[in-house]
Design an enzyme around this catalytic site. Structure first.
Site, PDB file in Angstrom:
ATOM      1  N   ARG A   1      10.442  -1.107  12.397  1.00  0.00           N
ATOM      2  CA  ARG A   1       9.086  -0.698  12.791  1.00  0.00           C
ATOM      3  C   ARG A   1       8.642  -1.567  13.944  1.00  0.00           C
ATOM      4  NH1 ARG A   1       4.248   0.459   8.565  1.00  0.00           N
ATOM      5  NH2 ARG A   1       2.988  -0.484  10.204  1.00  0.00           N
TER       6      ARG A   1
ATOM      7  N   ARG B   1      10.748  -6.155   6.553  1.00  0.00           N
ATOM      8  CA  ARG B   1      10.599  -4.723   6.795  1.00  0.00           C
ATOM      9  C   ARG B   1      10.921  -4.379   8.250  1.00  0.00           C
ATOM     10  NH1 ARG B   1       4.867  -2.004   5.484  1.00  0.00           N
ATOM     11  NH2 ARG B   1       4.278  -2.662   7.561  1.00  0.00           N
TER      12      ARG B   1
ATOM     13  N   ARG C   1     -10.682   1.046   7.339  1.00  0.00           N
ATOM     14  CA  ARG C   1     -10.261  -0.311   7.651  1.00  0.00           C
ATOM     15  C   ARG C   1     -11.370  -1.099   8.326  1.00  0.00           C
ATOM     16  NH1 ARG C   1      -4.502   0.755   8.039  1.00  0.00           N
ATOM     17  NH2 ARG C   1      -3.183  -0.904   8.680  1.00  0.00           N
TER      18      ARG C   1
ATOM     19  N   LYS D   1       0.825  -1.215   0.000  1.00  0.00           N
ATOM     20  CA  LYS D   1       0.000   0.000   0.000  1.00  0.00           C
ATOM     21  C   LYS D   1       0.853   1.257   0.000  1.00  0.00           C
ATOM     22  CE  LYS D   1      -2.423  -0.532   3.785  1.00  0.00           C
ATOM     23  NZ  LYS D   1      -2.122  -1.847   4.349  1.00  0.00           N
TER      24      LYS D   1
ATOM     25  N   ARG E   1      -2.108  -8.609  13.068  1.00  0.00           N
ATOM     26  CA  ARG E   1      -2.568  -7.609  12.105  1.00  0.00           C
ATOM     27  C   ARG E   1      -3.214  -8.267  10.895  1.00  0.00           C
ATOM     28  NH1 ARG E   1       2.811  -5.073  11.409  1.00  0.00           N
ATOM     29  NH2 ARG E   1       1.984  -3.761   9.763  1.00  0.00           N
TER      30      ARG E   1
HETATM   31  P1  AMP Z   1      -0.372   0.855   8.693  1.00  0.00           P
HETATM   32  O1  AMP Z   1       0.859   1.676   8.569  1.00  0.00           O
HETATM   33  O2  AMP Z   1      -1.420   1.238   7.694  1.00  0.00           O
HETATM   34  O3  AMP Z   1      -0.087  -0.627   8.678  1.00  0.00           O
HETATM   35  O4  AMP Z   1      -0.999   1.186  10.130  1.00  0.00           O
HETATM   36  C1  AMP Z   1      -0.286   0.911  11.316  1.00  0.00           C
HETATM   37  C2  AMP Z   1      -1.237   0.812  12.498  1.00  0.00           C
HETATM   38  O5  AMP Z   1      -1.962   2.046  12.632  1.00  0.00           O
HETATM   39  C3  AMP Z   1      -2.319  -0.251  12.359  1.00  0.00           C
HETATM   40  O6  AMP Z   1      -1.873  -1.531  12.755  1.00  0.00           O
HETATM   41  C4  AMP Z   1      -3.405   0.313  13.280  1.00  0.00           C
HETATM   42  O7  AMP Z   1      -3.092   0.085  14.634  1.00  0.00           O
HETATM   43  C5  AMP Z   1      -3.308   1.797  13.029  1.00  0.00           C
HETATM   44  N1  AMP Z   1      -4.214   2.241  11.932  1.00  0.00           N
HETATM   45  C6  AMP Z   1      -3.868   2.773  10.723  1.00  0.00           C
HETATM   46  N2  AMP Z   1      -4.954   3.061   9.979  1.00  0.00           N
HETATM   47  C7  AMP Z   1      -6.024   2.694  10.731  1.00  0.00           C
HETATM   48  C8  AMP Z   1      -7.430   2.725  10.532  1.00  0.00           C
HETATM   49  N3  AMP Z   1      -7.976   3.173   9.391  1.00  0.00           N
HETATM   50  N4  AMP Z   1      -8.233   2.266  11.526  1.00  0.00           N
HETATM   51  C9  AMP Z   1      -7.712   1.820  12.693  1.00  0.00           C
HETATM   52  N5  AMP Z   1      -6.403   1.751  12.941  1.00  0.00           N
HETATM   53  C10 AMP Z   1      -5.556   2.181  11.989  1.00  0.00           C
END
Ligand code: AMP
Length: 195
Positions: free
Chosen positions: A134, A128, A89, A14, A145
Protein backbone atom coordinates in the site's frame (compact mmCIF):
# COMPACT_ATOMS: atom_id res chain seq x y z
CA UNK A 1 -30.17 -4.39 11.82
CA UNK A 2 -26.99 -2.63 12.78
CA UNK A 3 -25.71 0.83 12.03
CA UNK A 4 -22.24 0.86 13.51
CA UNK A 5 -19.13 2.84 13.03
CA UNK A 6 -15.54 1.79 13.66
CA UNK A 7 -13.37 4.57 14.98
CA UNK A 8 -9.73 3.66 15.34
CA UNK A 9 -6.25 4.70 14.30
CA UNK A 10 -4.73 3.40 11.05
CA UNK A 11 -3.54 -0.15 11.70
CA UNK A 12 -5.89 -0.77 14.63
CA UNK A 13 -7.85 -3.40 12.71
CA UNK A 14 -10.80 -1.45 11.31
CA UNK A 15 -10.75 -3.30 7.99
CA UNK A 16 -10.39 -6.78 9.47
CA UNK A 17 -12.94 -6.27 12.21
CA UNK A 18 -15.27 -4.26 9.99
CA UNK A 19 -15.48 -7.06 7.43
CA UNK A 20 -16.20 -9.65 10.11
CA UNK A 21 -18.71 -7.55 11.96
CA UNK A 22 -20.60 -6.73 8.78
CA UNK A 23 -20.83 -10.42 7.83
CA UNK A 24 -21.99 -11.32 11.33
CA UNK A 25 -24.87 -8.83 11.14
CA UNK A 26 -25.61 -9.32 7.44
CA UNK A 27 -24.97 -5.70 6.50
CA UNK A 28 -22.50 -4.12 4.06
CA UNK A 29 -19.02 -3.07 5.19
CA UNK A 30 -18.52 0.45 3.90
CA UNK A 31 -14.95 1.71 4.04
CA UNK A 32 -14.28 5.19 2.69
CA UNK A 33 -10.57 4.30 2.25
CA UNK A 34 -11.56 1.41 -0.06
CA UNK A 35 -14.02 3.61 -1.96
CA UNK A 36 -11.34 6.25 -2.44
CA UNK A 37 -8.73 3.70 -3.54
CA UNK A 38 -11.22 2.33 -6.10
CA UNK A 39 -11.67 5.85 -7.49
CA UNK A 40 -7.89 6.30 -7.64
CA UNK A 41 -7.49 2.97 -9.46
CA UNK A 42 -10.23 3.90 -11.95
CA UNK A 43 -8.66 7.33 -12.37
CA UNK A 44 -11.94 9.13 -11.92
CA UNK A 45 -11.94 12.88 -11.36
CA UNK A 46 -12.70 12.29 -7.69
CA UNK A 47 -9.86 9.76 -7.53
CA UNK A 48 -7.37 12.18 -9.04
CA UNK A 49 -8.38 14.87 -6.56
CA UNK A 50 -8.21 12.49 -3.58
CA UNK A 51 -4.90 10.86 -4.46
CA UNK A 52 -2.83 13.95 -3.73
CA UNK A 53 -4.02 13.94 -0.11
CA UNK A 54 -3.89 10.18 0.33
CA UNK A 55 -0.29 9.93 -0.84
CA UNK A 56 0.72 12.50 1.78
CA UNK A 57 -1.20 10.72 4.52
CA UNK A 58 -3.54 13.70 4.82
CA UNK A 59 -7.30 13.67 4.96
CA UNK A 60 -9.27 14.12 1.78
CA UNK A 61 -11.48 17.28 1.96
CA UNK A 62 -14.69 16.84 3.95
CA UNK A 63 -17.17 17.71 1.21
CA UNK A 64 -15.74 15.11 -1.13
CA UNK A 65 -15.75 12.31 1.47
CA UNK A 66 -19.17 13.21 2.88
CA UNK A 67 -20.69 12.98 -0.60
CA UNK A 68 -19.11 9.57 -1.11
CA UNK A 69 -20.06 8.13 2.30
CA UNK A 70 -23.58 9.50 2.53
CA UNK A 71 -24.29 8.25 -0.98
CA UNK A 72 -23.49 4.73 0.22
CA UNK A 73 -25.16 4.75 3.65
CA UNK A 74 -28.25 6.23 2.04
CA UNK A 75 -28.37 3.67 -0.78
CA UNK A 76 -30.98 0.86 -0.82
CA UNK A 77 -28.18 -1.68 -0.16
CA UNK A 78 -27.72 -0.16 3.29
CA UNK A 79 -31.39 -0.30 4.28
CA UNK A 80 -30.71 -3.07 6.86
CA UNK A 81 -27.78 -1.12 8.21
CA UNK A 82 -24.03 -0.96 7.68
CA UNK A 83 -20.65 -1.05 9.31
CA UNK A 84 -18.89 2.17 8.45
CA UNK A 85 -15.12 2.07 8.54
CA UNK A 86 -12.96 5.16 8.27
CA UNK A 87 -15.79 7.69 8.24
CA UNK A 88 -16.41 10.12 9.86
CA UNK A 89 -12.85 11.16 10.54
CA UNK A 90 -13.36 14.83 11.40
CA UNK A 91 -15.85 16.62 13.61
CA UNK A 92 -17.28 18.37 10.55
CA UNK A 93 -17.91 15.00 8.88
CA UNK A 94 -19.50 13.65 12.07
CA UNK A 95 -21.85 16.60 12.44
CA UNK A 96 -22.77 16.35 8.78
CA UNK A 97 -23.46 12.60 8.97
CA UNK A 98 -25.42 13.09 12.20
CA UNK A 99 -27.69 15.72 10.69
CA UNK A 100 -28.17 13.57 7.60
CA UNK A 101 -29.06 10.47 9.67
CA UNK A 102 -31.36 12.34 12.05
CA UNK A 103 -33.67 13.59 9.34
CA UNK A 104 -33.85 10.11 7.76
CA UNK A 105 -34.30 8.01 10.86
CA UNK A 106 -30.93 6.34 10.29
CA UNK A 107 -29.09 7.24 13.48
CA UNK A 108 -26.01 5.21 14.37
CA UNK A 109 -26.51 2.59 17.08
CA UNK A 110 -22.92 2.21 18.13
CA UNK A 111 -19.50 3.74 17.64
CA UNK A 112 -16.75 1.24 18.38
CA UNK A 113 -13.32 2.54 19.31
CA UNK A 114 -10.42 0.09 19.13
CA UNK A 115 -7.54 1.11 21.40
CA UNK A 116 -4.10 -0.04 20.26
CA UNK A 117 -0.79 1.43 21.54
CA UNK A 118 1.02 3.58 18.98
CA UNK A 119 4.20 1.45 18.91
CA UNK A 120 2.11 -1.56 17.90
CA UNK A 121 0.25 0.47 15.25
CA UNK A 122 3.48 1.54 13.57
CA UNK A 123 4.80 -2.04 13.58
CA UNK A 124 1.55 -3.38 12.08
CA UNK A 125 1.44 -0.70 9.36
CA UNK A 126 5.07 -1.12 8.34
CA UNK A 127 4.38 -4.85 7.98
CA UNK A 128 1.21 -4.21 5.94
CA UNK A 129 3.14 -1.84 3.62
CA UNK A 130 5.75 -4.57 3.11
CA UNK A 131 3.18 -7.26 2.31
CA UNK A 132 0.36 -5.43 0.54
CA UNK A 133 2.45 -2.69 -1.03
CA UNK A 134 0.00 0.00 0.00
CA UNK A 135 1.58 3.23 -1.17
CA UNK A 136 0.59 5.12 1.98
CA UNK A 137 2.10 2.55 4.37
CA UNK A 138 5.61 4.02 4.43
CA UNK A 139 7.08 5.07 7.76
CA UNK A 140 6.87 8.84 7.16
CA UNK A 141 3.31 8.66 5.89
CA UNK A 142 2.36 6.38 8.76
CA UNK A 143 3.64 8.91 11.33
CA UNK A 144 1.70 11.64 9.60
CA UNK A 145 -1.51 9.57 9.50
CA UNK A 146 -1.22 8.82 13.21
CA UNK A 147 -0.69 12.51 13.98
CA UNK A 148 -3.70 13.39 11.82
CA UNK A 149 -5.74 10.76 13.65
CA UNK A 150 -4.83 12.18 17.05
CA UNK A 151 -5.60 15.74 16.02
CA UNK A 152 -8.69 15.29 13.86
CA UNK A 153 -10.37 12.07 14.80
CA UNK A 154 -10.04 11.77 18.54
CA UNK A 155 -12.35 14.77 19.17
CA UNK A 156 -15.10 12.66 17.60
CA UNK A 157 -15.04 10.42 20.66
CA UNK A 158 -16.40 13.23 22.82
CA UNK A 159 -19.08 13.90 20.24
CA UNK A 160 -20.33 10.30 20.28
CA UNK A 161 -19.77 9.82 24.00
CA UNK A 162 -22.10 12.75 24.63
CA UNK A 163 -24.69 10.89 22.55
CA UNK A 164 -24.11 7.75 24.61
CA UNK A 165 -23.25 5.45 21.74
CA UNK A 166 -19.49 5.17 22.28
CA UNK A 167 -17.86 1.82 23.16
CA UNK A 168 -14.12 2.09 23.84
CA UNK A 169 -12.62 -1.39 23.57
CA UNK A 170 -9.18 -2.95 23.84
CA UNK A 171 -7.98 -3.52 20.26
CA UNK A 172 -5.00 -5.73 21.16
CA UNK A 173 -4.94 -9.52 21.14
CA UNK A 174 -6.03 -11.96 18.46
CA UNK A 175 -8.58 -11.14 15.77
CA UNK A 176 -11.05 -13.50 17.47
CA UNK A 177 -10.55 -11.88 20.87
CA UNK A 178 -11.20 -8.40 19.51
CA UNK A 179 -14.22 -9.63 17.52
CA UNK A 180 -15.77 -11.13 20.67
CA UNK A 181 -15.22 -7.92 22.61
CA UNK A 182 -17.05 -6.01 19.91
CA UNK A 183 -19.92 -8.46 19.73
CA UNK A 184 -20.29 -8.61 23.52
CA UNK A 185 -20.53 -4.84 23.68
CA UNK A 186 -23.20 -4.76 20.98
CA UNK A 187 -25.21 -7.63 22.45
CA UNK A 188 -25.05 -5.81 25.80
CA UNK A 189 -26.77 -2.92 24.07
CA UNK A 190 -29.49 -5.20 22.66
CA UNK A 191 -27.95 -5.43 19.20
CA UNK A 192 -27.94 -9.16 18.39
CA UNK A 193 -26.13 -10.70 15.42
CA UNK A 194 -27.69 -13.07 12.89
CA UNK A 195 -28.23 -16.73 13.80
P1 AMP B 1 -7.95 4.20 5.28
O1 AMP B 1 -7.94 3.05 4.34
O2 AMP B 1 -9.21 4.28 6.07
O3 AMP B 1 -6.72 4.25 6.15
O4 AMP B 1 -7.92 5.52 4.37
C1 AMP B 1 -6.83 5.79 3.51
C2 AMP B 1 -6.77 7.28 3.18
O5 AMP B 1 -8.00 7.68 2.56
C3 AMP B 1 -6.64 8.19 4.39
O6 AMP B 1 -5.30 8.35 4.81
C4 AMP B 1 -7.24 9.49 3.84
O7 AMP B 1 -6.33 10.16 3.00
C5 AMP B 1 -8.38 8.99 2.99
N1 AMP B 1 -9.65 8.89 3.76
C6 AMP B 1 -10.37 7.76 4.05
N2 AMP B 1 -11.48 8.05 4.76
C7 AMP B 1 -11.46 9.40 4.93
C8 AMP B 1 -12.33 10.32 5.58
N3 AMP B 1 -13.43 9.92 6.24
N4 AMP B 1 -12.00 11.64 5.55
C9 AMP B 1 -10.90 12.07 4.89
N5 AMP B 1 -10.05 11.26 4.27
C10 AMP B 1 -10.31 9.94 4.28
Amino acid sequence: MLRALLLAAPGAGKGTQGTRLAARYGVPHLATGDMLRAHVADQTELGREAQVYMDRGELVPDDLVVRLAVGRIGAPGAAAGFVLDGFPRTLAQAVNAYEWAKTRDRMFHAVIVLDVPETELVARLVERGRIAGRSDDTEDTIRNRLAVYRAETQPLMDFYDARQILFALDGTGTIDEVASRIEDALVGRGLAPLG
